[in-house]
Design an enzyme around this catalytic site. Structure first.
Site, PDB file in Angstrom:
ATOM      1  N   ALA A 187     -11.005   4.662  -4.931  1.00  0.00           N
ATOM      2  CA  ALA A 187     -11.196   4.978  -3.505  1.00  0.00           C
ATOM      3  C   ALA A 187     -11.252   6.485  -3.281  1.00  0.00           C
ATOM      4  O   ALA A 187     -12.053   6.981  -2.476  1.00  0.00           O
ATOM      5  CB  ALA A 187     -10.055   4.360  -2.687  1.00  0.00           C
ATOM      6  N   ASN A 223       8.614   9.405  -6.631  1.00  0.00           N
ATOM      7  CA  ASN A 223       9.494  10.487  -6.208  1.00  0.00           C
ATOM      8  C   ASN A 223       9.462  11.722  -7.119  1.00  0.00           C
ATOM      9  O   ASN A 223       9.399  12.850  -6.636  1.00  0.00           O
ATOM     10  CB  ASN A 223      10.918   9.919  -6.140  1.00  0.00           C
ATOM     11  CG  ASN A 223      11.720  10.637  -5.113  1.00  0.00           C
ATOM     12  OD1 ASN A 223      12.132  11.773  -5.357  1.00  0.00           O
ATOM     13  ND2 ASN A 223      11.931  10.024  -3.963  1.00  0.00           N
ATOM     14  N   THR A 236       4.199   3.459  -7.051  1.00  0.00           N
ATOM     15  CA  THR A 236       5.340   3.097  -7.888  1.00  0.00           C
ATOM     16  C   THR A 236       5.717   1.650  -7.576  1.00  0.00           C
ATOM     17  O   THR A 236       5.679   1.250  -6.412  1.00  0.00           O
ATOM     18  CB  THR A 236       6.563   4.002  -7.641  1.00  0.00           C
ATOM     19  OG1 THR A 236       7.738   3.362  -8.190  1.00  0.00           O
ATOM     20  CG2 THR A 236       6.837   4.270  -6.168  1.00  0.00           C
ATOM     21  N   ILE A 237       6.101   0.910  -8.599  1.00  0.00           N
ATOM     22  CA  ILE A 237       6.474  -0.483  -8.333  1.00  0.00           C
ATOM     23  C   ILE A 237       7.792  -0.566  -7.560  1.00  0.00           C
ATOM     24  O   ILE A 237       8.114  -1.605  -7.004  1.00  0.00           O
ATOM     25  CB  ILE A 237       6.575  -1.325  -9.632  1.00  0.00           C
ATOM     26  CG1 ILE A 237       7.681  -0.807 -10.557  1.00  0.00           C
ATOM     27  CG2 ILE A 237       5.248  -1.403 -10.338  1.00  0.00           C
ATOM     28  CD1 ILE A 237       8.061  -1.798 -11.655  1.00  0.00           C
ATOM     29  N   ASP A 238       8.555   0.536  -7.527  1.00  0.00           N
ATOM     30  CA  ASP A 238       9.910   0.495  -6.948  1.00  0.00           C
ATOM     31  C   ASP A 238       9.947   0.382  -5.417  1.00  0.00           C
ATOM     32  O   ASP A 238      10.977   0.006  -4.854  1.00  0.00           O
ATOM     33  CB  ASP A 238      10.702   1.735  -7.365  1.00  0.00           C
ATOM     34  CG  ASP A 238      11.032   1.722  -8.849  1.00  0.00           C
ATOM     35  OD1 ASP A 238      10.786   0.697  -9.507  1.00  0.00           O
ATOM     36  OD2 ASP A 238      11.532   2.746  -9.349  1.00  0.00           O
ATOM     37  N   THR A 262       7.101  12.717  -9.127  1.00  0.00           N
ATOM     38  CA  THR A 262       5.784  13.360  -8.993  1.00  0.00           C
ATOM     39  C   THR A 262       5.754  14.251  -7.752  1.00  0.00           C
ATOM     40  O   THR A 262       5.279  15.392  -7.787  1.00  0.00           O
ATOM     41  CB  THR A 262       4.690  12.274  -8.849  1.00  0.00           C
ATOM     42  OG1 THR A 262       4.801  11.379  -9.946  1.00  0.00           O
ATOM     43  CG2 THR A 262       3.309  12.870  -8.778  1.00  0.00           C
ATOM     44  N   ARG A 304      22.023 -24.211 -17.148  1.00  0.00           N
ATOM     45  CA  ARG A 304      22.485 -22.883 -17.573  1.00  0.00           C
ATOM     46  C   ARG A 304      22.557 -21.896 -16.408  1.00  0.00           C
ATOM     47  O   ARG A 304      21.854 -22.043 -15.407  1.00  0.00           O
ATOM     48  CB  ARG A 304      21.526 -22.325 -18.624  1.00  0.00           C
ATOM     49  CG  ARG A 304      21.831 -22.876 -19.991  1.00  0.00           C
ATOM     50  CD  ARG A 304      20.819 -22.404 -21.001  1.00  0.00           C
ATOM     51  NE  ARG A 304      21.234 -22.815 -22.336  1.00  0.00           N
ATOM     52  CZ  ARG A 304      20.429 -22.901 -23.373  1.00  0.00           C
ATOM     53  NH1 ARG A 304      19.153 -22.607 -23.241  1.00  0.00           N
ATOM     54  NH2 ARG A 304      20.880 -23.278 -24.546  1.00  0.00           N
ATOM     55  N   VAL A 328     -12.271   8.782  -5.456  1.00  0.00           N
ATOM     56  CA  VAL A 328     -13.541   9.309  -5.974  1.00  0.00           C
ATOM     57  C   VAL A 328     -14.693   8.950  -5.036  1.00  0.00           C
ATOM     58  O   VAL A 328     -15.510   9.807  -4.668  1.00  0.00           O
ATOM     59  CB  VAL A 328     -13.813   8.769  -7.407  1.00  0.00           C
ATOM     60  CG1 VAL A 328     -15.221   9.132  -7.874  1.00  0.00           C
ATOM     61  CG2 VAL A 328     -12.763   9.313  -8.374  1.00  0.00           C
ATOM     62  N   ARG A 329     -14.726   7.699  -4.583  1.00  0.00           N
ATOM     63  CA  ARG A 329     -15.878   7.281  -3.762  1.00  0.00           C
ATOM     64  C   ARG A 329     -15.844   7.938  -2.382  1.00  0.00           C
ATOM     65  O   ARG A 329     -16.896   8.278  -1.837  1.00  0.00           O
ATOM     66  CB  ARG A 329     -15.925   5.758  -3.679  1.00  0.00           C
ATOM     67  CG  ARG A 329     -16.142   5.174  -5.097  1.00  0.00           C
ATOM     68  CD  ARG A 329     -17.118   4.053  -5.155  1.00  0.00           C
ATOM     69  NE  ARG A 329     -17.521   3.848  -6.547  1.00  0.00           N
ATOM     70  CZ  ARG A 329     -17.755   2.662  -7.084  1.00  0.00           C
ATOM     71  NH1 ARG A 329     -17.643   1.566  -6.361  1.00  0.00           N
ATOM     72  NH2 ARG A 329     -18.151   2.562  -8.337  1.00  0.00           N
TER      73      ARG A 329
END
Ligand code: F6P
Length: 327
Positions: free
Chosen positions: A26, A107, A130-132, A109, A167, A28-29
Site C-alpha cells: 500500500a 514500540n 506487531t502481533i502484540d 522501532t 487433562r 509503494v502503490r
C-alpha cells in the site's frame, strides 16, 4: 501535496507481523500514485546504517498481499542504539535524497525513530506492525488479528486432546508486555482461565478457581498464560499447580513463533492497506514524527513520543467478560 517530499523510503523492523507485506504494497502503490520515488530499506535499521536501499515500483510489490513475514526483511539493530550508528543511518538517507521515511514496526522501532528524528530532523511516520497490539494511538496493530486466529486454531486442537484425556493444559501465547493475545485467544477459545500481565493472578488464586471446577467435576481445563505473566511462565505455573493437585494430568504447550507467521487475515490486510496509504498521505501532508492508527474505525495520527510513552489499557469489560464466561 507538499512540494518538499519527492523521495521516500519504507522499512520493516522489530518482530515481523502478518500483514507487513500488505502494508509495504500500500505504501509503494500510494507513493507511485503521487509520482514519488520510493526506496525499500532492507533489514530494518541495520540496513539503513549499511545503505541497503533499493528502488521499488508497483511491480515490485505484486503478489505479496497474502504473504506472511516481510519481503523487506527485519532485524533488531544494536548499532542504531548508538549516536554514531544513527549518524551513519542519516548519512545514508541523505545520500539517497530521502525526504521522509515510513517505519512499520512496534514500540522499539518507534523509540528509535523518535530519537533519530530529534537528532536528524528527517520526517518519520510510523505504522503499527506487531502481533502484540500494545501500541497507544490505534485500536489494532497489523498482525494481531492473524496471530489470535492462529492461536485459537491451535487451542481448539489442544482442546480435543485435553477433553479426550481429561487433562489440564497450560498454553503459553506471545505478548511480552501486554495480554491482548492471551485475553482475546482465551475468550475466543473458551479457556477456563487466562493469566495476564495486567491482572497479576497468583498461583493461589488460580488454584482456588481450579478447585471449584474440580468440585463440580470439570474433567478437563485449558489455562492460557501470557508470555509476560508476572507470576511465571506456563511451565512454572504448571509445576506450582501440580504440587497442589498431584492427581491432575497436566501438560504444557508453548505456541511460540507460529503466532507470528502465516497468511494475514482479511482484517489485517485491509488494516495494513489503510495504514500504509495513510502513512504516505501523512508525509505528503507535512506530518513528522507521527504514528498513524485506526481509532473507532477512523484514521488518526498520534505523536510518536506519545504513542511510545502512553499505555494502551486492556479494557476492564473484556477481563470481566472472560471471568463470567469461564465460571
Ligand atoms: O513483539 C512481538 C513478539 O512476538 C513478542 O510477543 C515476543 O515477546 C517477541 O516478539 C519475541 O521476539 P523474538 O522473535 O526476537 O524472540
Amino acid at each position: 501535496m507538499s512540494k518538499d517530499i519527492k523521495t521516500i523510503a519504507v522499512f520493516t523492523s522489530g518482530g515481523d507481523a502478518p500483514g507487513m507485506n500488505a502494508c509495504v504494497r500500500a505504501v509503494v502503490r500510494t507513493a507511485r500514485y503521487h509520482k514519488l520515488m520510493i526506496y525499500g530499506i532492507k533489514n530494518g535499521y541495520e540496513g539503513m546504517i549499511k545503505g541497503e536501499l533499493e528502488p521499488l515500483f508497483n511491480e515490485s510489490v505484486a503478489n505479496i498481499i497474502h504473504r506472511g513475514g516481510t519481503i523487506l526483511r527485519t532485524a533488531r539493530s544494536e548499532e542504531f542504539r548508538t549516536k554514531e550508528g544513527r549518524k551513519k543511518a542519516a548519512d545514508q538517507l541523505h545520500a539517497y535524497d530521502i525526504d521522509g521515511v515510513i517505519a512499520i514496526g512496534g514500540n522499539g522501532t518507534f523509540t528509535g525513530a523518535n530519537i533519530f528524528y530529534k537528532e536528524h530532523g528527517i520526517p518519520f511516520v510510523g505504522v503499527p506492525g506487531t502481533i502484540d497490539n500494545d501500541l497507544f494511538g490505534t485500536d489494532y496493530t497489523i498482525g494481531f488479528d492473524t496471530a489470535v486466529n492462529t492461536a485459537i486454531e491451535a487451542i481448539d486442537k489442544i482442546r480435543d486432546t485435553a477433553d479426550s484425556h481429561n487433562r489440564l493444559f497450560f498454553i503459553e501465547v506471545m505478548g511480552r508486555d501486554a495480554g491482548y493475545i492471551a485475553l482475546n485467544s482465551g475468550i475466543g477459545s473458551g479457556a477456563g482461565n487466562i493469566l495476564l500481565p495486567e491482572t497479576n493472578t497468583t498461583v493461589e488464586e488460580l488454584i482456588e478457581v481450579l478447585d471449584k471446577g474440580a468440585k463440580r467435576k470439570k474433567l478437563f481445563n485449558i489455562v492460557i498464560v501470557a508470555e509476560g505473566n508476572k507470576n511465571g511462565n506456563a511451565f512454572d505455573i504448571a509445576k506450582a499447580v501440580n504440587k497442589k493437585f498431584k492427581h491432575y494430568d497436566t501438560r504444557v504447550t508453548n505456541l511460540g513463533h507460529i503466532q507470528r507467521g502465516g497468511s494475514p487475515t482479511c482484517h489485517d490486510r485491509v488494516l495494513a492497506s489503510r495504514l500504509g496509504y495513510a502513512a504516505v498521505e501523512g508525509l505528503l501532508g507535512g506530518k513528522e514524527n507521527t504514528m498513524v492508527g485506526v481509532v473507532n474505525d477512523k484514521l488518526e495520527y498520534t505523536d510518536l513520543a506519545v504513542a511510545i510513552k502512553k499505555h494502551k489499557p486492556l479494557g476492564d469489560d473484556l477481563i470481566k467478560l472472560s471471568r463470567i464466561l469461564s465460571s
